[in-house]
Write an enzyme that holds these catalytic residues in place. Structure first.
Site, PDB file in Angstrom:
ATOM      1  CG  HIS A  10      -5.702   1.384  -6.024  1.00 43.82           C
ATOM      2  ND1 HIS A  10      -4.496   1.936  -5.748  1.00 43.82           N
ATOM      3  CD2 HIS A  10      -6.115   2.622  -6.433  1.00 43.82           C
ATOM      4  CE1 HIS A  10      -4.350   3.168  -5.934  1.00 43.82           C
ATOM      5  NE2 HIS A  10      -5.503   3.474  -6.357  1.00 43.82           N
ATOM      6  CD  GLU A  63      -4.013  -1.519  -3.405  1.00 43.17           C
ATOM      7  OE1 GLU A  63      -4.071  -2.314  -4.271  1.00 43.17           O
ATOM      8  OE2 GLU A  63      -3.746  -0.448  -3.333  1.00 43.17           O
TER       9      GLU A  63
END
Length: 127
Positions: free
Chosen positions: A13, A106
């Site tokens: 992500h 992330e």
């Protein structure tokens, strides 16, 4: 994943610099943030820590916050639901329904990095 079993996986992500691990859904329905460890919490924490330590941006002593959360105090890792609860996440599905240990990485503060920034992002995450 159910047809071809994996044992380890990561989904990527953008928008923050942190590695999350299951469970992503809180046990208490109305709680937005709640620590929800799995029985394999130690393994998940180790996997997340290894990735975070190898990520150049996360491991940097000059690391800046992306937004409001300071994940450096957690070693740049966090239990998913302890950050924000997500119902039906890929991490939770993989763990509960396919026996695959999956983490979410992330990768960058920028949700949509410019093409010119991609070589640096590659270097940050290559190892």
């Amino acid at each position: 994943m159910q047809r071809y079993p994996f044992v380890l996986s990561a989904n990527l992500h953008g928008g923050e610099l942190v590695v999350t691990y299951p469970f992503d859904m809180s046990r208490t329905y109305w709680k937005a943030q709640e620590l929800t460890p799995t029985p394999d919490d130690g393994v998940f924490r180790w996997l997340a820590t290894v990735y975070a330590a190898a990520n150049l941006a996360m491991a940097s002593g000059e690391r800046r916050r992306c937004h409001y959360d300071d994940f450096t105090r957690f070693g740049n890792i966090i239990n998913g639901a302890h950050w924000h609860t997500v119902a039906g996440s890929m991490n939770d599905f993989s763990y509960l329904h396919t026996n695959c240990f999956e983490i979410t990485v992330e990768l960058s503060c920028d949700k949509f990095p410019h093409a010119s920034e991609l070589p640096e992002e590659w270097e940050n995450n290559r190892e």
